[in-house]
Design an enzyme around this catalytic site. Structure first.
Site, PDB file in Angstrom:
ATOM      1  N   ASP A  74       0.834  -1.211   0.000  1.00 36.21           N
ATOM      2  CA  ASP A  74       0.000   0.000   0.000  1.00 36.21           C
ATOM      3  C   ASP A  74       0.869   1.262   0.000  1.00 36.21           C
ATOM      4  OD1 ASP A  74       0.902  -0.341   2.587  1.00 36.21           O
ATOM      5  OD2 ASP A  74      -1.035   0.041   3.548  1.00 36.21           O
ATOM      6  N   SER A  75       2.198   1.097   0.127  1.00 33.07           N
ATOM      7  CA  SER A  75       3.098   2.247  -0.033  1.00 33.07           C
ATOM      8  C   SER A  75       2.936   2.858  -1.426  1.00 33.07           C
ATOM      9  CB  SER A  75       4.554   1.828   0.186  1.00 33.07           C
ATOM     10  OG  SER A  75       4.937   0.828  -0.741  1.00 33.07           O
ATOM     11  N   ASP A 113      -1.021  -6.123  -0.028  1.00 33.02           N
ATOM     12  CA  ASP A 113      -1.455  -5.557   1.253  1.00 33.02           C
ATOM     13  C   ASP A 113      -2.966  -5.486   1.289  1.00 33.02           C
ATOM     14  OD1 ASP A 113       0.693  -5.008   2.933  1.00 33.02           O
ATOM     15  OD2 ASP A 113       1.174  -3.104   1.936  1.00 33.02           O
ATOM     16  N   LYS A 143      -1.456  -9.533   2.904  1.00 32.79           N
ATOM     17  CA  LYS A 143      -0.672  -9.112   4.064  1.00 32.79           C
ATOM     18  C   LYS A 143      -1.489  -8.095   4.843  1.00 32.79           C
ATOM     19  CE  LYS A 143       3.202  -6.347   3.666  1.00 32.79           C
ATOM     20  NZ  LYS A 143       2.793  -5.171   4.460  1.00 32.79           N
ATOM     21  N   GLU A 145      -1.471  -5.555   8.571  1.00 29.45           N
ATOM     22  CA  GLU A 145      -0.706  -5.003   9.679  1.00 29.45           C
ATOM     23  C   GLU A 145      -1.421  -5.279  10.997  1.00 29.45           C
ATOM     24  OE1 GLU A 145       0.044  -0.836   9.001  1.00 29.45           O
ATOM     25  OE2 GLU A 145       0.805  -1.183   6.976  1.00 29.45           O
ATOM     26  N   GLU A 212       9.209  -4.466  10.288  1.00 27.41           N
ATOM     27  CA  GLU A 212       9.589  -3.166   9.730  1.00 27.41           C
ATOM     28  C   GLU A 212      10.167  -2.237  10.800  1.00 27.41           C
ATOM     29  OE1 GLU A 212       6.827  -1.340   7.032  1.00 27.41           O
ATOM     30  OE2 GLU A 212       7.770   0.625   7.183  1.00 27.41           O
TER      31      GLU A 212
HETATM   32  N1  LIG Z   1       9.016   5.291  -0.414  1.00 27.95           N
HETATM   33  C1  LIG Z   1       8.580   4.634   0.664  1.00 27.95           C
HETATM   34  N2  LIG Z   1       9.381   3.708   1.216  1.00 27.95           N
HETATM   35  C2  LIG Z   1       8.984   3.016   2.321  1.00 27.95           C
HETATM   36  O1  LIG Z   1       9.745   2.139   2.782  1.00 27.95           O
HETATM   37  C3  LIG Z   1       7.713   3.309   2.878  1.00 27.95           C
HETATM   38  C4  LIG Z   1       6.907   4.276   2.255  1.00 27.95           C
HETATM   39  N3  LIG Z   1       7.375   4.940   1.164  1.00 27.95           N
HETATM   40  N4  LIG Z   1       5.662   4.572   2.715  1.00 27.95           N
HETATM   41  C5  LIG Z   1       5.049   3.694   3.681  1.00 27.95           C
HETATM   42  C6  LIG Z   1       6.042   3.267   4.671  1.00 27.95           C
HETATM   43  C7  LIG Z   1       6.556   4.410   5.523  1.00 27.95           C
HETATM   44  N5  LIG Z   1       7.899   3.997   5.768  1.00 27.95           N
HETATM   45  C8  LIG Z   1       8.848   4.776   6.440  1.00 27.95           C
HETATM   46  C9  LIG Z   1       8.923   6.123   6.210  1.00 27.95           C
HETATM   47  C10 LIG Z   1       9.854   6.892   6.850  1.00 27.95           C
HETATM   48  C11 LIG Z   1      10.715   6.308   7.756  1.00 27.95           C
HETATM   49  C12 LIG Z   1      11.713   7.180   8.413  1.00 27.95           C
HETATM   50  O2  LIG Z   1      12.008   8.232   7.950  1.00 27.95           O
HETATM   51  N6  LIG Z   1      12.281   6.761   9.506  1.00 27.95           N
HETATM   52  C13 LIG Z   1      13.321   7.501  10.174  1.00 27.95           C
HETATM   53  C14 LIG Z   1      13.468   7.000  11.570  1.00 27.95           C
HETATM   54  C15 LIG Z   1      12.650   7.766  12.536  1.00 27.95           C
HETATM   55  C16 LIG Z   1      13.007   7.397  13.942  1.00 27.95           C
HETATM   56  O3  LIG Z   1      14.071   7.793  14.394  1.00 27.95           O
HETATM   57  O4  LIG Z   1      12.215   6.680  14.574  1.00 27.95           O
HETATM   58  C17 LIG Z   1      14.644   7.322   9.441  1.00 27.95           C
HETATM   59  O5  LIG Z   1      15.510   8.165   9.621  1.00 27.95           O
HETATM   60  O6  LIG Z   1      14.804   6.330   8.700  1.00 27.95           O
HETATM   61  C18 LIG Z   1      10.648   4.962   7.989  1.00 27.95           C
HETATM   62  C19 LIG Z   1       9.706   4.184   7.316  1.00 27.95           C
HETATM   63  C20 LIG Z   1       8.178   2.731   5.165  1.00 27.95           C
HETATM   64  N7  LIG Z   1       7.250   2.685   4.053  1.00 27.95           N
HETATM   65  C1  LIG Z   2       7.323  -1.945   2.655  1.00 25.81           C
HETATM   66  C2  LIG Z   2       6.358  -3.041   2.658  1.00 25.81           C
HETATM   67  C3  LIG Z   2       6.601  -4.005   3.752  1.00 25.81           C
HETATM   68  C4  LIG Z   2       4.928  -2.569   2.622  1.00 25.81           C
HETATM   69  O1  LIG Z   2       4.100  -2.910   3.434  1.00 25.81           O
HETATM   70  C5  LIG Z   2       4.531  -1.648   1.556  1.00 25.81           C
HETATM   71  O2  LIG Z   2       5.275  -1.425   0.606  1.00 25.81           O
HETATM   72  O3  LIG Z   2       3.401  -1.134   1.650  1.00 25.81           O
HETATM   73 MG   LIG Z   3       2.293  -1.798   3.333  1.00 32.52          MG
END
Ligand SMILES: Nc1nc(=O)c2c([nH]1)NC[C@@H]1CN(c3ccc(C(=O)N[C@@H](CCC(=O)O)C(=O)O)cc3)CN21
Ligand SMILES: CC(C)C(=O)C(=O)O
Ligand SMILES: [Mg+2]
Length: 314
Positions: A74-75, A113, A143, A145, A212
């Protein structure tokens, strides 16, 4: 003489087919990867490669790169459609994307998803949504959550013959209660809860689960404490497999797109694309494209002469 040679050839082929029960050769003859293949790869300690896809082209790229599993995540709401988060995409739009991906995927196992709003309210709603994704979206598995609160749904779906993949740790659909896309499992209590949840998901019948954005050591403990594959994203190298969002891996997001820390960008796809399109624009302006003879269609000389005569008369 010819017939015996042909027969011998067939027999040799049959023998080598019989002895080549290894999974590598199954891939070579381009069979569709089944849930059995996934389970076998896991038993053989072979890491599972998983990649998302959101349309026909990205589905083809994933399929032709021999990834074990293609995930219609769903991303795609954010990556392919520009929504602010994954909760914004309506079920019908998500289903439309599933249809386009599945038309491209002939080899990889396909997981979709269950998007936000399509499974939480009741078990029957979850069944109906899963049936749509399987019958119309042509995916092999769903899948969802969540933790212990969602295990009755998982149990029912698996009892009905729908393979279910779990998803714990950072669950993006719950960004409102998590306070954003934040790393999970950093406190003792939270880590213990995730380990317990993973066991419950296995008991409920999941064939695999996504972990994740959790610390690698915690992902290792979870992986060692369950007997189904863990598929990590931002969970380190000790999981049974890895998943990435295809647009992240290919660097398609562009300048102002935020990519999580766990992403490895294998290509600057956005940069390469902009460069290519800028070349096209320049060549159009300079009349360097199209080139006569190379990109053009011929007309018969006689036809052209006759055409010109007729035009003169008019
Ligand atoms: N392009 C994209 N990639 C992804 O992996 C993704 C999406 N979109 N959209 C849905 C979710 C959202 N996701 C994400 C988005 C941002 C972070 C992020 O910026 N995390 C911070 C950590 C924050 C903390 O310290 O807790 C990082 O710096 O990585 C992580 C997962 C993973 N998924
Ligand atoms: C990143 C994976 C695990 C996902 O759930 C998504 O792409 O939506
Ligand atoms: Mg997803």
């Amino acid at each position: 003489m010819y017939r015996t040679r042909v027969l011998r050839g067939i027999i040799t082929n049959l023998r080598s087919f019989k002895t080549s029960t290894s999974l590598q050769s199954a891939h070579k003859i381009s069979q569709k990867t089944s849930i059995n293949t996934i389970n076998e790869l896991y038993k053989q300690n072979s890491k599972l490669s998983v990649l998302t896809a959101h349309d026909y082209i990205s589905g083809k790229i994933a399929n032709d790169s021999d990834v074990d599993i293609v995930l219609i995540g769903d991303s795609l709401a954010m990556v392919a459609l520009g929504y602010k988060d994954t909760n914004e995409i309506p079920f019908d739009e998500f289903l439309y994307h599933c249809k386009s991906v599945s038309r491209a995927v002939s080899k990889s196992f396909l997981i979709a998803d269950l998007p936000f709003g399509s499974y939480e309210s009741s078990i029957s709603k979850a069944i109906e949504s899963s049936v749509q994704l399987i019958s119309k979206g042509r995916v092999n598995s769903v899948k969802l959550e969540g933790g212990i609160e969602i295990t009755p749904t998982i149990k029912k779906l698996t009892d009905l013959g729908i393979p279910v993949c779990g998803h714990i740790g950072l669950t993006p659909q719950r960004l409102n209660s998590l306070g954003g896309f934040k790393v999970q499992g950093r406190s003792v209590d939270n880590a213990l809860k995730l380990i317990e949840t993973a066991k419950q998901l296995e008991n409920a019948g999941c064939f695999a689960m996504v972990l994740e954005a959790i610390p690698s050591e915690l992902a290792k403990i979870i992986t060692e404490n369950i007997s189904i594959p863990t598929i990590g994203i931002g969970a380190g190298p000790y999981t049974s497999g890895q998943v990435l969002v295809q647009a992240d891996l290919l660097g398609l997001g562009g300048k102002d797109s935020h990519v999580p820390k766990f992403v490895k960008q294998y290509l600057n796809g956005y940069g390469a694309s902009v460069e290519a399109v800028k070349n096209y624009v320049r060549e159009v302006k300079d009349v360097k494209f199209p080139v006569v003879g190379k990109h053009t269609y011929k007309i018969n000389e006689n036809v052209l002469e006759e055409l010109e005569k007729k035009l003169e008369k008019q």
